[in-house]
Motif scaffolding. Structure first.
Motif, mmCIF file in Angstrom:
data_model
loop_
_atom_site.group_PDB
_atom_site.id
_atom_site.type_symbol
_atom_site.label_atom_id
_atom_site.label_comp_id
_atom_site.label_asym_id
_atom_site.label_seq_id
_atom_site.Cartn_x
_atom_site.Cartn_y
_atom_site.Cartn_z
ATOM 1 N N GLN A 42 0.831 -1.208 0.000
ATOM 2 C CA GLN A 42 0.000 0.000 0.000
ATOM 3 C C GLN A 42 0.868 1.261 0.000
ATOM 4 O OE1 GLN A 42 -0.341 -2.601 2.035
ATOM 5 N NE2 GLN A 42 -2.363 -3.443 1.527
ATOM 6 N N GLN A 43 1.932 1.246 0.808
ATOM 7 C CA GLN A 43 2.844 2.391 0.833
ATOM 8 C C GLN A 43 3.532 2.556 -0.519
ATOM 9 O OE1 GLN A 43 5.225 1.005 4.169
ATOM 10 N NE2 GLN A 43 4.441 2.647 5.481
ATOM 11 N N GLY A 44 3.933 1.434 -1.097
ATOM 12 C CA GLY A 44 4.615 1.481 -2.384
ATOM 13 C C GLY A 44 3.736 2.039 -3.478
ATOM 14 N N LEU A 45 2.482 1.597 -3.508
ATOM 15 C CA LEU A 45 1.546 2.075 -4.516
ATOM 16 C C LEU A 45 1.340 3.577 -4.391
ATOM 17 C CD1 LEU A 45 -0.273 0.957 -6.793
ATOM 18 C CD2 LEU A 45 -2.132 0.888 -5.127
ATOM 19 N N SER A 46 1.259 4.046 -3.157
ATOM 20 C CA SER A 46 1.081 5.476 -2.919
ATOM 21 C C SER A 46 2.301 6.267 -3.372
ATOM 22 C CB SER A 46 0.816 5.721 -1.430
ATOM 23 O OG SER A 46 0.705 7.101 -1.153
ATOM 24 N N LYS A 47 3.501 5.746 -3.079
ATOM 25 C CA LYS A 47 4.725 6.458 -3.440
ATOM 26 C C LYS A 47 4.963 6.464 -4.947
ATOM 27 C CE LYS A 47 7.373 6.067 0.854
ATOM 28 N NZ LYS A 47 8.669 5.666 1.457
ATOM 29 N N ILE A 48 4.591 5.373 -5.625
ATOM 30 C CA ILE A 48 4.772 5.312 -7.075
ATOM 31 C C ILE A 48 4.009 6.445 -7.759
ATOM 32 C CG2 ILE A 48 4.120 3.989 -9.138
ATOM 33 C CD1 ILE A 48 4.935 1.472 -7.660
ATOM 34 N N LYS A 49 2.882 6.820 -7.193
ATOM 35 C CA LYS A 49 2.050 7.859 -7.799
ATOM 36 C C LYS A 49 2.677 9.242 -7.693
ATOM 37 C CE LYS A 49 -2.283 5.335 -7.140
ATOM 38 N NZ LYS A 49 -3.632 5.300 -6.528
ATOM 39 N N THR A 50 3.671 9.389 -6.826
ATOM 40 C CA THR A 50 4.289 10.704 -6.633
ATOM 41 C C THR A 50 5.792 10.697 -6.899
ATOM 42 O OG1 THR A 50 4.587 10.258 -4.258
ATOM 43 C CG2 THR A 50 2.555 11.374 -4.929
ATOM 44 N N THR A 51 6.330 9.558 -7.350
ATOM 45 C CA THR A 51 7.777 9.432 -7.543
ATOM 46 C C THR A 51 8.082 8.913 -8.942
ATOM 47 O OG1 THR A 51 8.041 8.868 -5.196
ATOM 48 C CG2 THR A 51 9.905 8.406 -6.653
ATOM 49 N N SER A 52 8.922 9.621 -9.674
ATOM 50 C CA SER A 52 9.371 9.117 -10.972
ATOM 51 C C SER A 52 10.282 7.921 -10.750
ATOM 52 C CB SER A 52 10.130 10.203 -11.737
ATOM 53 O OG SER A 52 10.757 9.649 -12.881
ATOM 54 N N LEU A 53 9.974 6.802 -11.394
ATOM 55 C CA LEU A 53 10.802 5.615 -11.217
ATOM 56 C C LEU A 53 12.111 5.725 -11.989
ATOM 57 C CD1 LEU A 53 8.150 2.748 -11.252
ATOM 58 C CD2 LEU A 53 8.898 4.251 -9.393
ATOM 59 N N TRP A 54 12.174 6.667 -12.935
ATOM 60 C CA TRP A 54 13.421 6.920 -13.656
ATOM 61 C C TRP A 54 14.199 7.993 -12.906
ATOM 62 C CZ3 TRP A 54 14.502 3.242 -16.864
ATOM 63 C CH2 TRP A 54 13.473 2.558 -17.517
ATOM 64 N N SER A 55 14.595 7.642 -11.695
ATOM 65 C CA SER A 55 15.353 8.536 -10.827
ATOM 66 C C SER A 55 16.007 7.684 -9.753
ATOM 67 C CB SER A 55 14.424 9.564 -10.164
ATOM 68 O OG SER A 55 13.551 8.923 -9.246
ATOM 69 N N PRO A 56 17.052 8.174 -9.099
ATOM 70 C CA PRO A 56 17.669 7.401 -8.013
ATOM 71 C C PRO A 56 16.668 7.024 -6.920
ATOM 72 C CG PRO A 56 19.133 9.166 -8.678
ATOM 73 C CD PRO A 56 17.838 9.392 -9.407
ATOM 74 N N ASP A 57 15.832 7.980 -6.504
ATOM 75 C CA ASP A 57 14.830 7.676 -5.479
ATOM 76 C C ASP A 57 13.821 6.655 -5.986
ATOM 77 O OD1 ASP A 57 15.994 9.388 -3.679
ATOM 78 O OD2 ASP A 57 14.642 11.061 -4.107
ATOM 79 N N GLY A 58 13.450 6.788 -7.258
ATOM 80 C CA GLY A 58 12.503 5.847 -7.841
ATOM 81 C C GLY A 58 13.078 4.448 -7.937
ATOM 82 N N GLU A 59 14.352 4.357 -8.300
ATOM 83 C CA GLU A 59 15.002 3.050 -8.377
ATOM 84 C C GLU A 59 15.034 2.381 -7.004
ATOM 85 O OE1 GLU A 59 18.820 3.101 -10.139
ATOM 86 O OE2 GLU A 59 18.112 3.747 -12.098
ATOM 87 N N LEU A 60 15.360 3.163 -5.994
ATOM 88 C CA LEU A 60 15.407 2.608 -4.641
ATOM 89 C C LEU A 60 14.032 2.102 -4.223
ATOM 90 C CD1 LEU A 60 16.924 2.014 -2.048
ATOM 91 C CD2 LEU A 60 16.500 4.365 -1.315
ATOM 92 N N LEU A 61 12.995 2.867 -4.541
ATOM 93 C CA LEU A 61 11.632 2.452 -4.227
ATOM 94 C C LEU A 61 11.293 1.138 -4.922
ATOM 95 C CD1 LEU A 61 8.757 2.884 -3.137
ATOM 96 C CD2 LEU A 61 8.320 4.347 -5.137
ATOM 97 N N VAL A 62 11.628 1.042 -6.198
ATOM 98 C CA VAL A 62 11.329 -0.172 -6.959
ATOM 99 C C VAL A 62 12.081 -1.368 -6.392
ATOM 100 C CG1 VAL A 62 11.660 -1.292 -9.191
ATOM 101 C CG2 VAL A 62 10.693 0.996 -9.085
ATOM 102 N N ILE A 63 13.348 -1.171 -6.072
ATOM 103 C CA ILE A 63 14.158 -2.259 -5.531
ATOM 104 C C ILE A 63 13.578 -2.757 -4.210
ATOM 105 C CG2 ILE A 63 16.418 -2.807 -4.540
ATOM 106 C CD1 ILE A 63 17.574 -0.862 -6.704
ATOM 107 N N GLN A 64 13.121 -1.833 -3.386
ATOM 108 C CA GLN A 64 12.505 -2.222 -2.120
ATOM 109 C C GLN A 64 11.239 -3.032 -2.353
ATOM 110 O OE1 GLN A 64 12.052 1.655 -0.400
ATOM 111 N NE2 GLN A 64 14.017 1.588 0.670
ATOM 112 N N LEU A 65 10.424 -2.610 -3.308
ATOM 113 C CA LEU A 65 9.166 -3.305 -3.579
ATOM 114 C C LEU A 65 9.400 -4.678 -4.193
ATOM 115 C CD1 LEU A 65 7.004 -0.352 -4.952
ATOM 116 C CD2 LEU A 65 6.636 -1.610 -2.826
ATOM 117 N N VAL A 66 10.294 -4.733 -5.179
ATOM 118 C CA VAL A 66 10.549 -6.001 -5.864
ATOM 119 C C VAL A 66 11.199 -7.011 -4.921
ATOM 120 C CG1 VAL A 66 11.861 -7.102 -7.718
ATOM 121 C CG2 VAL A 66 10.678 -4.941 -8.140
#
Length: 228
Positions: free
Chosen positions: A52-76
């Motif tokens: 749920q947190q990840g889905l919320s953050k994806i909506k406000t974070t570009s995944l083509w960015s260092p922060d976005g990559e970190l978010l994706v890695i955490q989720l995956v």
């Protein structure tokens, strides 16, 4: 003319034959995306984030960015990644934002590359491709969808998909050079270079990353590629 319009004119709409995507994990990648910024893999995966947190953050974070990559890695890397994918499917059915749909496709693309199970890898790749197609059907100029599709096809076993990926990425780079670049425009250089690296064409890979450094001289990921 905006970079998106230039890129859309330069690129082409991928035909239906690409609906079946079979990707090949890059050599020596250890199930780690080859274009990613230099994260501490162990440190990143130890940070838990709920679906749920990840889905919320994806909506406000570009995944083509260092922060976005970190978010994706955490989720995956999370044990609840499958739950995250289920939530994406439910959310996407009622969502008409093409850039957000493309982000969901990007998340599944990372999931496919980081998976150690070939069946799961193929399933995630196919679903990611559907998301990218859905985004492009709503907005043929979606930068995130084009980059995501090129990333997905770039490491395919199928030469026509790989060739299409290279064509898309070169078109994106050409379009970027005709307008003011944003920080996320470094990714076409990172992905294209990684594709040639996978092909063991190290000279071309270095040339692409060197060209990228001319436009993004302070980019840590490009510098790291040059000293590998």
């Amino acid at each position: 003319m905006s970079i998106i319009k230039r890129m859309c004119q330069a690129c082409f709409v991928a035909p239906a034959l690409f609906m079946s995507v079979i990707i090949c994990p890059p050599a020596l990648a250890d199930h780690w995306v080859p274009w990613a910024f230099s994260w501490d893999k162990n440190g990143a995966t130890q940070q838990h984030i709920s679906p749920q947190q990840g889905l919320s953050k994806i909506k406000t974070t570009s995944l083509w960015s260092p922060d976005g990559e970190l978010l994706v890695i955490q989720l995956v890397s999370s044990k609840s990644f499958k739950k995250t994918v289920e939530l994406l499917d439910k959310d996407i059915s009622s969502n008409s934002n093409p850039e957000l749909i493309a982000r969901y496709g990007t998340l599944l693309t990372y999931g496919a590359y980081m998976s150690e199970d070939e069946g799961e890898m193929a399933e995630l790749a196919a679903r990611a491709d559907v998301y990218f197609d859905q985004a492009l059907s709503q907005d043929k100029a979606s930068w995130g969808a084009w980059l995501g599709k090129a990333t997905l096809y770039g490491f395919s076993h199928k030469r026509d998909q790989e060739a299409s990926s290279i064509k898309i990425l070169k078109s994106m780079i050409e379009a970027q050079q005709k307008t003011k670049s944003n920080w996320h425009h470094v990714y076409p250089y990172l992905v294209l270079g990684a594709i040639y690296e996978q092909k063991r064409d190290f000279l071309t890979a270095k040339e692409i990353w060197t060209e990228g450094l001319q436009h993004f001289p302070n980019n840590e990921a490009l510098h790291a590629k040059m000293i590998d």
